[in-house]
Design a protein around this motif. Sequence first.
Motif, PDB file in Angstrom:
ATOM      1  N   LYS A 211       0.845  -1.191   0.000  1.00 39.77           N
ATOM      2  CA  LYS A 211       0.000   0.000   0.000  1.00 39.77           C
ATOM      3  C   LYS A 211       0.879   1.239   0.000  1.00 39.77           C
ATOM      4  O   LYS A 211       2.025   1.204   0.461  1.00 39.77           O
ATOM      5  N   ILE A 212       0.321   2.296  -0.491  1.00 37.36           N
ATOM      6  CA  ILE A 212       1.045   3.567  -0.462  1.00 37.36           C
ATOM      7  C   ILE A 212       0.077   4.635   0.024  1.00 37.36           C
ATOM      8  O   ILE A 212      -1.141   4.498  -0.122  1.00 37.36           O
ATOM      9  N   ASN A 213       0.612   5.655   0.634  1.00 34.90           N
ATOM     10  CA  ASN A 213      -0.237   6.751   1.072  1.00 34.90           C
ATOM     11  C   ASN A 213      -0.378   7.774  -0.043  1.00 34.90           C
ATOM     12  O   ASN A 213       0.612   8.380  -0.453  1.00 34.90           O
ATOM     13  N   LEU A 214      -1.600   7.939  -0.514  1.00 36.06           N
ATOM     14  CA  LEU A 214      -1.850   9.013  -1.472  1.00 36.06           C
ATOM     15  C   LEU A 214      -2.055  10.295  -0.678  1.00 36.06           C
ATOM     16  O   LEU A 214      -2.891  10.338   0.216  1.00 36.06           O
ATOM     17  N   VAL A 215      -1.268  11.296  -1.001  1.00 33.08           N
ATOM     18  CA  VAL A 215      -1.398  12.574  -0.299  1.00 33.08           C
ATOM     19  C   VAL A 215      -2.171  13.532  -1.194  1.00 33.08           C
ATOM     20  O   VAL A 215      -1.687  13.945  -2.246  1.00 33.08           O
ATOM     21  N   LEU A 259      -7.089  12.813 -10.941  1.00 31.11           N
ATOM     22  CA  LEU A 259      -5.807  13.131 -10.307  1.00 31.11           C
ATOM     23  C   LEU A 259      -4.651  12.881 -11.263  1.00 31.11           C
ATOM     24  O   LEU A 259      -3.545  13.388 -11.077  1.00 31.11           O
ATOM     25  N   ASP A 260      -4.933  12.086 -12.316  1.00 27.68           N
ATOM     26  CA  ASP A 260      -3.862  11.687 -13.229  1.00 27.68           C
ATOM     27  C   ASP A 260      -3.753  12.609 -14.435  1.00 27.68           C
ATOM     28  O   ASP A 260      -3.129  12.268 -15.422  1.00 27.68           O
ATOM     29  N   VAL A 274      -5.927  17.456  -6.015  1.00 31.71           N
ATOM     30  CA  VAL A 274      -4.750  16.993  -6.760  1.00 31.71           C
ATOM     31  C   VAL A 274      -3.897  16.096  -5.857  1.00 31.71           C
ATOM     32  O   VAL A 274      -3.977  16.148  -4.632  1.00 31.71           O
ATOM     33  N   LEU A 275      -3.091  15.296  -6.530  1.00 31.42           N
ATOM     34  CA  LEU A 275      -2.243  14.344  -5.821  1.00 31.42           C
ATOM     35  C   LEU A 275      -0.844  14.926  -5.685  1.00 31.42           C
ATOM     36  O   LEU A 275      -0.210  15.280  -6.674  1.00 31.42           O
ATOM     37  N   GLN A 276      -0.361  15.000  -4.441  1.00 29.63           N
ATOM     38  CA  GLN A 276       0.935  15.628  -4.224  1.00 29.63           C
ATOM     39  C   GLN A 276       2.111  14.707  -4.563  1.00 29.63           C
ATOM     40  O   GLN A 276       3.138  15.158  -5.037  1.00 29.63           O
ATOM     41  N   ASN A 277       1.951  13.427  -4.279  1.00 34.83           N
ATOM     42  CA  ASN A 277       3.093  12.513  -4.443  1.00 34.83           C
ATOM     43  C   ASN A 277       2.915  11.560  -5.614  1.00 34.83           C
ATOM     44  O   ASN A 277       3.163  10.362  -5.503  1.00 34.83           O
TER      45      ASN A 277
END
Lengths: 304, 304
Positions: A211-215, A259-260, A274-277
Motif C-alpha cells: 500500500k502507499i499513502n496518497l497525499v 488526479l492523473d 490533486v495528488l501531491q506525491n
Amino acid sequence: MQQDGDRLRWGVLRRLEFIDFRLFWDGRFNRSDLAETFGISTQQASADIAQYEKIAPANLAYDRADKAYKRTVQFVPAFIGKTIERYLLQIVAVENRWMRHEDTWFEAIPPVEVVTLGRRSTDPTVLLRVLDAVRNRLEIDVEYASLTGSIRQSRTIAPHAIAHSAGRWYLRSWSREHNDFRDYNLSRINEVSEWRRSTVDPALDFEWIHKINLVIVPNPELSPERQAAIAAEYAMENGNLVRPCRLSLSFYLMTQHNLDVEPGKLKPEKQQIVLQNMEEVFQAKAAARQMSIEALARAKGNQG
Amino acid sequence: MQQDGDRLRWGVLRRLEFIDFRLFWDGRFNRSDLAETFGISTQQASADIAQYEKIAPANLAYDRADKAYKRTVQFVPAFIGKTIERYLLQIVAVENRWMRHEDTWFEAIPPVEVVTLGRRSTDPTVLLRVLDAVRNRLEIDVEYASLTGSIRQSRTIAPHAIAHSAGRWYLRSWSREHNDFRDYNLSRINEVSEWRRSTVDPALDFEWIHKINLVIVPNPELSPERQAAIAAEYAMENGNLVRPCRLSLSFYLMTQHNLDVEPGKLKPEKQQIVLQNMEEVFQAKAAARQMSIEALARAKGNQG
DNA sequence: ATATCGCGTCAAGTAATTGGACGCGATATC
DNA sequence: GATATCGCGTCCAATTACTTGACGCGATAT
C-alpha cells in the motif's frame, strides 16, 4: 431497551425496526402497513405497535383524523440506528433496477434522481464461480469478451481479490498467458468453464499487497475559500488527506478524481483535488510490478 | 414453490432466504449459523433446513466430514433472486462504514476493495427534515456551510427533489435569496431550523422538469476495437447511447464522465465516451433556466 | 478406546399469532 | 343530520411456531 432488544424474537425486532423506518422516512405509518408487509394479522400488528410505544413513547402519536401513526418532533430513531446511508443506497439500487421496490421498506421511494450511465449487470453464476475461485484458490478458464466484443477469447486466470471503483467491478488475478497479475473487468467475463487448484501464490502480487499513502490536497489554483470548503468536504486534516491505497488500485482512484491529469489541462473546478506525491506512486507501482514478475518467473523456474 | 412461498410466514421465508444467501456467497452453511443469526433453537433450524431441502433438493448436500451443508454444482438460487447486485452494494456499504458487518448476512466479507475517497456522511436529522420538506412542500431555514467552512450562513430554501451523483447528494430547491432554483450539497447543510408552507410551485423548475436526450458515443479517437468494446459495455445500440436526463442534472453526468472537457485536452483513455449534442444541451439548459426565472418573477409580482 | 462436536429427531411445554366478535371515533354519503 | 364506512384497540379461545430436554449417530480429534 438493550435488554428488551435481546429478549425479543428476531421477527418482532424486525417489525419494530420497520416502524422506526417508516417513521423516519415517511413520518407516518398504518397498522395495515405493518400487517401487509409482514403478513401478520391486525391484532398482532396492534400488539407490535403497543410494544414500540412502550420502548419509545415519545416517537409517535396516533392521528385520528389521518388514521395513521405520525412521527413527533422529538423523534429519535430507536432501532434503525444512526447510519441511514444504507437506505439511501437502497434508493440508488432501486433506481438502477438492482433491487425491487417491494424488497425495500419504502412505501413511496423519495423523489430521488440517480445520475449514472447504467452498465451491463453482473451474471450471478459468473460471480458465484469467481467468488469460489477466490475463496478456494482456484485457477479457472473464463470466456473474456474481447475488445471487439464479437470474438470470444478464452483466458486462464487465478483470481484472488475483487475491487470496486466508479461503478465497475474488477477481478485481480494471475494470468497464465502472461504469467503476471492484472485486472479483469468482471462484466466482461461471460462464462467460467473449468476449474482446478491454483499453484500460484497470491502473496507474490506485490502491486496488490503493498500500500502507499496518497497525499491529496485541494487544487491550489482554486480560491482559498473553495479550497477550504473542499478540505472540509473530504475531512482533511492539516490541509491534506492521506489515503492509504493498494498500488494496483491507486490508478482507479486517480482516474475517478482526475488526479492523473497534468495540472493546467483542466479547469480547476473539474479537478478539485490533486495528488501531491504522484511521482512516488508511479515509481512504487512500477517497482512492485517488476518484483512480482521476477518472483513469478523464479517460481515457474523452480517448478518446471 | 410459488404457492409455498406465499403461505410461509415472513420469518420462515427470511430464514430460507438466508440459506440461499449463504449457499450462494459462501458455498456452505451450518445449522448453528442459522440458529445464531436468527436467535432460534437448533431444532427449529433443522426444521428450516428440511423445508429448504424440500423446496430445492438439488441445491445442497450435507458434508459429514466438513460438518456443513454445501452447495452443489447444480445450485440455482431459489429465494434471493437474480439481482445479486444489491449484496455487492452491501459490501461497498460495509467497506465505507455505512453499514455494520453484523447487519448483513455475510459470514466473511469477500475480499473486496472499495476504491473511493470517503466523504462526510449525512446527518440523519438533517435528512429527515429535508425529506419532510420535499414531501410536504415546506420552506425551511437551513444552516449552509459557507465556502470558507467557518462562517455559517442561513439560507431559506424550498426543496422539491433529491439527486445523487458520483457519491454526492444534492437537494434541488428554490432559493428565497435569489428567487430561482438551484442545487444544494446535502452534506453542507448542518441544521434545519424553521419550517413553514412554501408558496413556490416546483412545477416552475423547468431545468428540473424538462428532460433532454444525451447522445453519447465512444470517443472516435480510440481504436475501432476499443470503441466497440465501450459500445458493448454501455449496451449501446447503433453505436450510440441515448440517455434521457433532466437538464439540471445533465452537468453532473457530464462531469462524471469528463463529457464536458473539450476534445483533445485529455488522453482518449480518460475520455472513453463523448457527448454528441453538447451544444443542444447547453442551449436547452440556458433557455429553461431563463424561463424559470421569468415565471418566478411573474409569480412574485402577482403575489405581492 | 474415548471424548467431542454437529447433526437429526421425538415429546411436552410455552410463546407467538390467528380468527372471530365487539365498540369507538372520524370522515364520507346521501 | 342520520347512516354507512373505515381504521383502530381489545377481549377471547384455538392454532401454529418455537423452545427445552433428552437421546442416538457418525466423523474427527486426543
